[in-house]
Design a protein around this motif. Structure first.
Motif, short mmCIF file in Angstrom:
data_model
loop_
_atom_site.label_atom_id
_atom_site.label_comp_id
_atom_site.label_asym_id
_atom_site.label_seq_id
_atom_site.Cartn_x
_atom_site.Cartn_y
_atom_site.Cartn_z
N TYR A 219 -6.30 11.09 -4.42
CA TYR A 219 -6.83 10.92 -3.06
C TYR A 219 -7.72 9.69 -2.91
O TYR A 219 -7.87 9.15 -1.81
N ASP A 220 -8.30 9.21 -4.02
CA ASP A 220 -9.24 8.08 -3.96
C ASP A 220 -8.73 6.84 -4.68
O ASP A 220 -9.50 5.93 -4.99
N GLN A 221 -7.41 6.78 -4.95
CA GLN A 221 -6.86 5.69 -5.76
C GLN A 221 -6.04 4.67 -4.98
O GLN A 221 -5.57 3.69 -5.55
N ALA A 222 -5.84 4.88 -3.69
CA ALA A 222 -4.93 4.03 -2.93
C ALA A 222 -5.32 2.56 -3.00
O ALA A 222 -4.47 1.68 -3.23
N GLU A 223 -6.58 2.26 -2.80
CA GLU A 223 -7.02 0.86 -2.81
C GLU A 223 -6.76 0.22 -4.17
O GLU A 223 -6.29 -0.92 -4.25
N GLY A 233 2.66 -9.07 -7.91
CA GLY A 233 3.58 -9.85 -7.09
C GLY A 233 4.39 -9.06 -6.09
O GLY A 233 5.33 -9.61 -5.49
N PHE A 234 4.06 -7.80 -5.89
CA PHE A 234 4.77 -7.01 -4.88
C PHE A 234 4.35 -7.45 -3.49
O PHE A 234 3.20 -7.87 -3.26
N THR A 235 5.27 -7.35 -2.55
CA THR A 235 4.99 -7.68 -1.16
C THR A 235 5.17 -6.43 -0.30
O THR A 235 5.69 -5.41 -0.76
N ASP A 236 4.79 -6.54 0.97
CA ASP A 236 4.85 -5.41 1.88
C ASP A 236 4.15 -4.19 1.27
O ASP A 236 4.61 -3.05 1.39
N VAL A 237 3.03 -4.45 0.61
CA VAL A 237 2.29 -3.38 -0.07
C VAL A 237 1.53 -2.55 0.96
O VAL A 237 0.84 -3.09 1.82
N ARG A 238 1.66 -1.23 0.87
CA ARG A 238 0.98 -0.36 1.80
C ARG A 238 0.87 1.05 1.22
O ARG A 238 1.53 1.37 0.22
N SER A 239 0.01 1.84 1.83
CA SER A 239 -0.17 3.24 1.44
C SER A 239 0.23 4.14 2.59
O SER A 239 0.05 3.79 3.76
N GLY A 245 -3.44 13.90 5.85
CA GLY A 245 -4.09 12.65 6.24
C GLY A 245 -4.67 11.88 5.08
O GLY A 245 -5.43 10.92 5.27
N ILE A 246 -4.29 12.24 3.84
CA ILE A 246 -4.79 11.57 2.63
C ILE A 246 -3.79 10.51 2.20
O ILE A 246 -2.57 10.76 2.17
N GLU A 247 -4.27 9.31 1.88
CA GLU A 247 -3.40 8.26 1.34
C GLU A 247 -2.87 8.75 -0.01
O GLU A 247 -3.56 8.73 -1.01
N ARG A 248 -1.62 9.18 -0.01
CA ARG A 248 -1.05 9.88 -1.17
C ARG A 248 -0.08 9.03 -1.96
O ARG A 248 0.09 9.21 -3.17
N CYS A 249 0.61 8.09 -1.31
CA CYS A 249 1.59 7.25 -1.98
C CYS A 249 1.38 5.79 -1.60
O CYS A 249 1.10 5.48 -0.45
#
Length: 256
Positions: A219-223, A233-239, A245-249
């Motif tokens: 739950y606290d690792q997205a950033e 080097g990944f692009t279009d990076v997002r969570s 409502g938790i940033e899970r992936c």
């Protein structure tokens, strides 16, 4: 329902029937184990995931509803790719890989785990849910420590993983259902990011051009995970958020 082998409606329509002593004894034994904290999925040996019922043992992580997001993201990533190749790292019960293969029969899916016991569970689930012929064909199983034993000539349109991401000092490891699940599927015995780092580092070598990588995390690792993806080097990076409502992936695409 589990003890009697009844459907939910039968609990109502047959509520006047006396119960056999053996059934009562079995129910009480299972209740005692649940009171001691054992997960219901391990007591019944079953857990529903993505509309499918999976066998569960103490050798594998119990599939959780929030992980269905990872399946949805993988399916979206290969939506415009007929015959897409998908790699599931750390497959456990096979829930992610089998759900993708069930939804996209044209896709070819590889399910990887370092645990032979977990792979046995995943194979049984694949045979039951996809049929023996499919389990031996477009869905393949590989014993490997992450990507170590993957054929480098294989290139995947999508790589997904629900790796161990709980830090070794997290008190939740000694609470609730987690006490009964395999520790190696829950924690890296470090800061919770070592498996994620390893996958992000090697995934580009196995991704087709503009292939997608999606990872489940805490739950606290997205950033932190987004930063690792961008640094590689990944692009279009997002969570993406789960239903709570938790940033899970978090994930992105890699272009060589």
């Amino acid at each position: 329902m589990h003890v009697l082998g009844w459907r939910r409606t039968e609990l109502i329509t047959r509520d006047h029937e006396p119960l056999a002593e053996a059934a009562v004894a079995r129910f009480e034994a299972l209740s005692a184990r649940r009171l001691a904290g054992e997960p219901i999925a391990q007591l019944t040996g079953k857990r529903e995931f993505f509309g499918l019922e999976f066998d569960v043992t103490s050798d594998v992580l119990i599939p959780r509803p929030e992980t269905e997001l990872l399946v949805e993201l993988a399916l979206k990533a290969i939506a415009d790719a007929p015959g897409a190749r998908v790699l599931d790292l750390g497959t456990g019960t096979g829930a992610i890989a089998i759900s993708i293969a069930h939804t996209r029969p044209d896709a070819r899916v590889w399910a990887v785990d370092r645990s032979p016991a977990a792979l046995d569970v995943a194979r049984r689930n694949a045979s039951a849910l996809l049929g023996p012929q499919r389990a031996g064909g477009p869905l393949a199983f590989i014993e490997s420590d992450w990507t170590a034993n993957i054929d480098p000539s294989l290139l995947f349109e999508a790589i997904v993983s629900n790796p161990p991401y709980i830090a070794s000092d997290d008190p939740h490891l000694e609470q609730g259902d987690l006490r009964f699940e395999p520790r190696g599927a829950l924690t890296d015995d470090a800061d919770g990011l070592s498996a994620i780092r390893a996958i992000i580092e090697t995934a580009p070598f196995l991704l087709a051009n503009s292939g997608a990588l999606w990872l489940e995390h805490g739950y606290d690792q997205a950033e932190s995970v987004r930063a690792l993806l961008q640094a590689r080097g990944f692009t279009d990076v997002r969570s993406m958020c789960d239903l709570a409502g938790i940033e899970r992936c978090s994930g992105g695409r890699f272009t060589a």
